[in-house]
Design an enzyme around this catalytic site. Structure first.
Site, PDB file in Angstrom:
ATOM      1  N   ASP A   4     -10.116   4.810  -0.937  1.00  0.00           N
ATOM      2  CA  ASP A   4      -9.130   5.560  -1.701  1.00  0.00           C
ATOM      3  C   ASP A   4      -9.818   6.256  -2.874  1.00  0.00           C
ATOM      4  O   ASP A   4     -11.047   6.278  -2.970  1.00  0.00           O
ATOM      5  CB  ASP A   4      -8.001   4.638  -2.173  1.00  0.00           C
ATOM      6  CG  ASP A   4      -8.465   3.612  -3.211  1.00  0.00           C
ATOM      7  OD1 ASP A   4      -9.688   3.492  -3.451  1.00  0.00           O
ATOM      8  OD2 ASP A   4      -7.597   2.936  -3.801  1.00  0.00           O
TER       9      ASP A   4
ATOM     10  N   GLU B 290       0.822  -1.211   0.000  1.00  0.00           N
ATOM     11  CA  GLU B 290       0.000   0.000   0.000  1.00  0.00           C
ATOM     12  C   GLU B 290       0.857   1.264   0.000  1.00  0.00           C
ATOM     13  O   GLU B 290       0.522   2.255  -0.654  1.00  0.00           O
ATOM     14  CB  GLU B 290      -0.957  -0.002   1.201  1.00  0.00           C
ATOM     15  CG  GLU B 290      -2.033  -1.077   1.156  1.00  0.00           C
ATOM     16  CD  GLU B 290      -2.990  -0.915  -0.026  1.00  0.00           C
ATOM     17  OE1 GLU B 290      -2.994   0.148  -0.663  1.00  0.00           O
ATOM     18  OE2 GLU B 290      -3.725  -1.873  -0.315  1.00  0.00           O
TER      19      GLU B 290
ATOM     20  N   TYR C 117      -6.790   5.377   4.893  1.00  0.00           N
ATOM     21  CA  TYR C 117      -6.937   4.334   3.875  1.00  0.00           C
ATOM     22  C   TYR C 117      -5.998   3.163   4.134  1.00  0.00           C
ATOM     23  O   TYR C 117      -6.408   1.992   4.126  1.00  0.00           O
ATOM     24  CB  TYR C 117      -6.685   4.907   2.476  1.00  0.00           C
ATOM     25  CG  TYR C 117      -6.451   3.818   1.474  1.00  0.00           C
ATOM     26  CD1 TYR C 117      -7.508   2.999   1.051  1.00  0.00           C
ATOM     27  CD2 TYR C 117      -5.180   3.535   1.001  1.00  0.00           C
ATOM     28  CE1 TYR C 117      -7.291   1.955   0.175  1.00  0.00           C
ATOM     29  CE2 TYR C 117      -4.960   2.493   0.125  1.00  0.00           C
ATOM     30  CZ  TYR C 117      -6.018   1.712  -0.290  1.00  0.00           C
ATOM     31  OH  TYR C 117      -5.800   0.657  -1.143  1.00  0.00           O
TER      32      TYR C 117
END
Length: 351
Positions: A135, A34, A117
């Protein structure tokens, strides 16, 4: 709308991309992926992901990594504050949580570099916690699904979108649901172009599709204009080595290496020679060959680069600089992507 989750999950299981961090979704793997995927395409990030894990297979290894090696592993990905925060967080995780990420959304959110997120992605995908992971992909899907023209960049609107996302989340499949929404936005409900509505599992439910407004959504605050900054770059060579200069510990490209340069100015050859002399570099008799122009875009700044190439007699490196050969340039010193054009040129000169 109550049929969103079943249809979405069926589509996801049949169409999802096979990615290493999905096949082995341990907390560290999901976290690393991520962070790498912020501002970076999946195809570009995957080789970095594999190389990074091979070098630093767990959080304690990341926490103990030497800074220069860490930067070298990240070289070319850009936004180096991401990897510095990654290591800061790793050190905290080792100190407070025994080297393992906590299975707690708020505890994850408190770590450096982890926002709502990313905390939601780790908590739902790795730990199965029923939390949101919203997101840009998810905001786009829901703006179109509900034909909602409000600014998704407005914090209150984003909170309301997040609540709407959670209304449809099946608690037992939170991670799959969150990933399915991200995947739908990445593969079907596309940004910057026409969405592939015929392939969308939610196409018959989509209000923007029915209204013909999908291309105008989501609504965002227009970005601020980037500041144009002229930069004079100087490639100084000596006996098969190039002079590299370390940037300050804080600010843009903090702590990384670069050719000698001056920002906010376009210098003539004579002015450049005077500045090199002021650094303590003897460039008597050197021929200043113009470099090709290059441009690099940062988030808020755009560098317009020009400059010179020259060869100087053998001499010590000025303060804050080092002489680096081809092997060192490739293996030891991290030269940011802003200098990609000049690095290619250097590697041909340093053969």
């Amino acid at each position: 709308m109550e049929n969103i989750a079943p249809a979405l999950l069926d589509w996801f299981y049949a169409n999802r991309r096979i990615l290493p961090f999905r096949e082995d979704p341990t907390p560290y793997h999901v976290w690393l992926s991520e962070i790498m995927l912020q501002q970076t395409r999946v195809s570009a990030a995957l080789p970095y992901y594999e190389r990074f894990l091979a070098a630093l297979p767990d959080i304690p290894a990341l926490a103990g990594c030497e800074e220069e090696k860490l930067h070298k592993l990240w070289e070319g990905l850009g936004y180096y504050s991401r990897v510095r925060n990654l290591q800061k967080a790793a050190k905290i995780v080792c100190t407070q949580y025994g080297g393992q990420l906590p299975a707690d959304y708020n505890a994850l959110l408190a770590l450096p570099g982890i926002g709502e997120y990313t905390a939601g992605a780790i908590a739902s995908i790795s730990f199965g916690l029923p939390v949101p992971a919203v997101d840009g992909n998810v905001l786009r899907v829901f703006a179109r699904l509900y034909n909602d023209p409000r600014l998704v960049t407005d914090p209150q609107v984003k909170r309301e979108f997040t609540a709407r996302v959670m209304e449809h989340q099946p608690p037992a499949k939170a991670g799959d649901y969150n990933q399915a929404l991200m995947e739908l936005g990445a593969l079907v409900c596309l940004p910057n172009g026409a969405p592939l509505c015929e392939q969308c599992p939610l196409g018959t439910l989509c209000r923007a599709r029915a209204a013909g407004t999908a291309l105008s959504l989501p609504q965002k605050t227009p970005p601020k204009a980037r500041r144009i900054t002229p930069v004079t770059v100087v490639l100084v060579l000596n006996e098969g080595r190039v002079l590299l200069q370390q940037r300050p510990a804080k600010g843009l490209l903090a702590g990384l290496w670069q050719p000698v340069l001056w920002e906010d100015t376009t210098l003539t050859a004579a002015e450049t020679a005077a500045r090199l002399a002021a650094l303590g570099l003897d460039c008597t008799g050197a021929h200043f060959t113009p470099l090709p122009a290059a441009k690099h875009i940062f988030t808020h700044i755009e560098w317009h680069q020009s400059g010179y190439f020259l060869t100087v007699p053998e001499q010590p490196a000025p303060a804050g600089c080092v002489w680096a050969g081809k092997e060192q340039l490739e293996a030891a010193y991290t030269l940011p992507g802003a200098f990609k054009v000049y690095k290619k040129l250097l590697l041909t000169k340093l053969l």
